[in-house]
Design a protein around this motif. Structure first.
Motif, PDB file in Angstrom:
ATOM      1  N   LEU A   1       0.827  -1.200   0.000  1.00 26.56           N
ATOM      2  CA  LEU A   1       0.000   0.000   0.000  1.00 26.56           C
ATOM      3  C   LEU A   1       0.867   1.259   0.000  1.00 26.56           C
ATOM      4  O   LEU A   1       0.618   2.207  -0.752  1.00 26.56           O
ATOM      5  CB  LEU A   1      -0.926  -0.027   1.216  1.00 26.56           C
TER       6      LEU A   1
ATOM      7  N   ARG B   1      -9.921   7.148  -5.522  1.00 27.96           N
ATOM      8  CA  ARG B   1     -10.556   5.956  -6.100  1.00 27.96           C
ATOM      9  C   ARG B   1      -9.530   4.874  -6.397  1.00 27.96           C
ATOM     10  O   ARG B   1      -9.740   3.692  -6.089  1.00 27.96           O
ATOM     11  CB  ARG B   1     -11.312   6.334  -7.387  1.00 27.96           C
TER      12      ARG B   1
ATOM     13  N   ARG C   1      -8.374   3.451  -3.109  1.00 24.18           N
ATOM     14  CA  ARG C   1      -9.355   2.523  -2.529  1.00 24.18           C
ATOM     15  C   ARG C   1      -9.380   1.204  -3.295  1.00 24.18           C
ATOM     16  O   ARG C   1      -9.489   0.126  -2.697  1.00 24.18           O
ATOM     17  CB  ARG C   1     -10.743   3.167  -2.533  1.00 24.18           C
ATOM     18  N   ARG C   2      -9.290   1.292  -4.623  1.00 20.79           N
ATOM     19  CA  ARG C   2      -9.243   0.069  -5.417  1.00 20.79           C
ATOM     20  C   ARG C   2      -8.005  -0.751  -5.086  1.00 20.79           C
ATOM     21  O   ARG C   2      -8.072  -1.985  -4.951  1.00 20.79           O
ATOM     22  CB  ARG C   2      -9.275   0.423  -6.901  1.00 20.79           C
TER      23      ARG C   2
ATOM     24  N   GLN D   1      -6.373  -0.570  -2.272  1.00 20.42           N
ATOM     25  CA  GLN D   1      -6.548  -1.109  -0.927  1.00 20.42           C
ATOM     26  C   GLN D   1      -7.398  -2.376  -0.952  1.00 20.42           C
ATOM     27  O   GLN D   1      -7.093  -3.348  -0.263  1.00 20.42           O
ATOM     28  CB  GLN D   1      -7.191  -0.050  -0.032  1.00 20.42           C
ATOM     29  N   MET D   2      -8.469  -2.324  -1.745  1.00 17.81           N
ATOM     30  CA  MET D   2      -9.319  -3.516  -1.845  1.00 17.81           C
ATOM     31  C   MET D   2      -8.567  -4.683  -2.475  1.00 17.81           C
ATOM     32  O   MET D   2      -8.657  -5.833  -2.008  1.00 17.81           O
ATOM     33  CB  MET D   2     -10.572  -3.180  -2.675  1.00 17.81           C
ATOM     34  N   GLN D   3      -7.793  -4.372  -3.525  1.00 20.74           N
ATOM     35  CA  GLN D   3      -7.013  -5.428  -4.164  1.00 20.74           C
ATOM     36  C   GLN D   3      -5.983  -6.004  -3.198  1.00 20.74           C
ATOM     37  O   GLN D   3      -5.807  -7.230  -3.109  1.00 20.74           O
ATOM     38  CB  GLN D   3      -6.322  -4.883  -5.412  1.00 20.74           C
TER      39      GLN D   3
ATOM     40  N   PHE E   1      -6.152  -5.849   0.041  1.00 26.35           N
ATOM     41  CA  PHE E   1      -6.869  -6.575   1.091  1.00 26.35           C
ATOM     42  C   PHE E   1      -7.250  -7.980   0.608  1.00 26.35           C
ATOM     43  O   PHE E   1      -7.063  -8.970   1.324  1.00 26.35           O
ATOM     44  CB  PHE E   1      -8.111  -5.787   1.501  1.00 26.35           C
ATOM     45  N   MET E   2      -7.791  -8.037  -0.620  1.00 20.32           N
ATOM     46  CA  MET E   2      -8.180  -9.346  -1.157  1.00 20.32           C
ATOM     47  C   MET E   2      -6.964 -10.246  -1.356  1.00 20.32           C
ATOM     48  O   MET E   2      -7.007 -11.444  -1.051  1.00 20.32           O
ATOM     49  CB  MET E   2      -8.919  -9.163  -2.488  1.00 20.32           C
TER      50      MET E   2
ATOM     51  N   SER F   1      -4.128 -10.021   0.295  1.00 14.96           N
ATOM     52  CA  SER F   1      -3.650 -10.408   1.620  1.00 14.96           C
ATOM     53  C   SER F   1      -4.536 -11.485   2.222  1.00 14.96           C
ATOM     54  O   SER F   1      -4.051 -12.447   2.834  1.00 14.96           O
ATOM     55  CB  SER F   1      -3.609  -9.185   2.536  1.00 14.96           C
TER      56      SER F   1
END
Length: 612
Positions: A35, A219, A222-223, A225-227, A229-230, A232
């Protein structure tokens, strides 16, 4: 049987928690690192865009200013006008929230919103951006939050417009030249030398302030971060899945090892059991055949497994695997059965116990037959019964000999006296002679009874049993021929000598031979065979006649004293023969079926002295 568990797979909860925490730490560190890396890359991209806009502003304003000078050197526009013109052009970028040039006090010199020109902007970063003592001006950035604009990526850098302060004198066009080749224009309002920009001094620097829209930045972040997170979460699941897979695989290995150990232990236990074990699967094929049953039947394991019991075993044993299986233990209680069977030359008494194998759901899995060889036990039981019988007969014989023999002597003496008093050839003398004969017969019976009960004194020596049998066959050959009885003698080569008393053994042979010939009233065949039983250390003699045989209910009584099926027999011949063979350490048995003749089997031990 308890097995040691591996420590790493069956560890304490604290160790497992520490391993899980370490895995989570690694995943979180990886996620934050990625990140931060993405934020750094995107920040650099924003800085690169701001730096590009500043360079465009610098180049565009300079070019516009020089072009204006060339067009009208003496009457040109202020540098701020040129900067404003370039800012107005760049303001068309949709990601640009504001674009302005300010002085050191924050007064706006140029702005994409013309209404804000001349106003004072609050820019605390100007002091940092204006510090040029440590080198060229730096690009300073901050992230600001505005009510109207939202999050804005704000960059500030000092503006250094490199503009010429003095230009060469312009040359008038040739069409306007006078008589002279070079002619300077008339003097104008401005002096030849002036500072550029107008009124700018070194102590009044200017700064470029650019505000970039961060919606796309947010945006994208956040994308990402989501990627991340997924990713991880996937890595965590993969790690946990790997751990559980390793645990499962190791658990499977442990279970497999435990199962192999149990199977090896069970196989060793079944192999070493003194009880014969035969097991079949649900399809009726033999799967287990241990050493005890191999020794008993003489059939090796590899020749029996994979085949049906009926193809390998005698009918007396294979019949236990026929019929419907008993699926409850209550049906198997009391199902134990004794079997008399012959394997090769050995006659065995077996105790068979069939069992049915079912799984936990009650499904039929196969059958097991447990076979115990109780031949020795039955032999010991028979000997005990015979000893008890002999003891009873001995006590009875002692009393008979004492009570009967003395009166017999008196009767015989009186009969001799009467015989001598009557004329020769008279009826009275014949009666006295009959009395004497019967008295002598009773005396012989008492003598036989005493010889049956008293301990025998044997003259043991090395005996060639084949020669002894041939001698006795020669003695009965004439009588056998007269009674149309064929004699067949089969002697195995290299017969072992035996230990015995020749006189007593001859008594046994003659007794058995005569009984066999008397059983064949209409003629027949008397077969005599001799063989070595190497494993048992015995010589086996078989005498088989083709007479009518003996009923099964009478077969167990043939060796009892005074039991006979002949009208003129005393019933002591076979009993005495059995005692003589027992005194030699051997055995005598009789097999017979009604209508199939009778076989007498005598077994005597090998000679154990030195070979001559």
């Amino acid at each position: 049987m308890a097995l040691k568990r591996p420590s790493f797979i069956f560890s304490s909860p604290w160790l497992l928690a520490a391993a899980g925490g370490l895995l989570i730490m690694i995943v979180v560190t990886f996620a934050f690192h990625n990140l931060r890396l993405e934020e750094r890359l995107m920040t650099n991209a924003m800085l690169q865009k701001a730096s590009t806009l500043i360079r465009v502003l610098h180049s565009g304003a300079r070019a516009s200013y020089i072009a204006d000078l060339r067009k009208d050197y003496w009457n040109n526009e202020s540098w701020a006008v040129h900067v404003q013109r370039v800012i107005d052009h760049l303001a068309e970028d949709p990601d640009l929230r504001f674009f302005m040039v300010v002085d050191k006090d924050g007064r706006i010199i140029a702005h994409d919103n013309h209404a804000k020109v001349g106003q004072v902007a609050k820019l605390p970063e100007l002091e940092i951006a204006g510090n040029t003592d440590q080198g060229p001006p730096k690009l300073i950035y901050t992230i600001q939050q505005f009510k109207e604009l939202g999050r804005v990526f704000e960059t500030i850098r000092a503006l250094n417009l490199v503009l010429p302060s003095v230009l060469p004198l312009p040359i008038a066009p040739l069409a306007q030249q006078g008589p002279l080749f070079f002619q300077s224009p008339a003097p104008t309002k401005h002096s030849l030398f002036r500072l550029v920009p107008d009124g700018s001094q070194k102590n009044n620097p200017h700064y470029v302030v650019i505000g970039l829209d961060m919606q796309e930045f947010d945006r994208t972040l956040r994308r990402l971060q989501m990627q991340i997170f997924m990713l991880s979460l996937a890595m965590l699941f993969v790690g946990l899945g790997g751990w559980f897979s390793l645990s499962t695989v190791q658990g499977f290995r442990i279970s497999q090892k435990t199962l192999d150990t149990i199977q090896a232990f069970t196989s060793l236990l079944i192999t070493k059991l003194p009880v014969g074990v035969i097991a079949t699967n649900e399809h009726g094929y033999i799967t287990t055949w241990n050493h005890a049953i191999s020794r008993l039947t003489g059939i090796e394991r590899h020749k029996a497994t994979g085949r049906r019991p009926g193809d390998v075993l005698p009918h007396q044993l294979s019949s236990f695997f026929d019929g419907e299986p008993a699926l409850s233990s209550e049906d198997e209680q009391g199902n134990q059965k004794g079997v008399q069977i012959r394997f090769g030359e050995r006659r065995c008494a077996l105790l068979c116990h069939p069992l049915t194998i079912v799984n936990s759901q009650g499904q039929y899995m196969g059958r097991v037959l447990l076979i115990s060889d109780v031949t020795e036990i039955r032999s010991l039981e028979q000997r005990m019964r015979e000893n008890e019988r002999l003891a009873a007969v001995g006590r009875m014989a002692g009393g008979v000999a004492h009570e009967v023999r003395n009166p017999l002597s008196s009767i015989k003496g009186l009969a001799l006296l009467l015989k001598n008093k009557f004329p020769v050839g008279s009826q009275e003398q014949a009666t006295a002679e009959l009395l004497i004969q019967e008295t002598e017969r009773m005396n012989r019976t008492i003598t036989e009874m005493l010889s049956f009960t008293r301990p025998s004194v044997l003259n043991l020596e090395r005996i060639d049993l084949a020669a002894l049998v041939e001698t006795n066959v020669t003695l009965i050959r004439t009588e056998a021929t007269e009674n149309q009885i064929a004699l067949r003698l089969e002697l195995a080569p290299d017969l072992k000598p035996i230990t015995g008393d020749s006189d007593r053994l001859q008594q046994v042979l003659m007794n058995v031979f005569i009984n066999a010939m008397q059983a064949m009233e209409e003629g027949g065949e008397l077969a005599i065979s001799l063989n070595n039983q190497e494993e048992a250390g015995l010589v086996e003699l078989k005498i088989h006649d083709t007479g009518p045989g003996i009923e099964p209910e009478l077969l167990s009584q043939v060796f009892y004293p005074y039991f006979t099926t002949k009208q003129a027999g005393t019933g002591l011949g076979l009993a005495i023969s059995q005692k003589i063979i027992a005194d030699h350490g051997g055995s005598i048995e009789m097999e017979s079926e009604s209508g199939s003749g009778t076989t007498v089997i005598i077994q005597l031990p090998f000679w154990k002295g030195e070979e001559s």
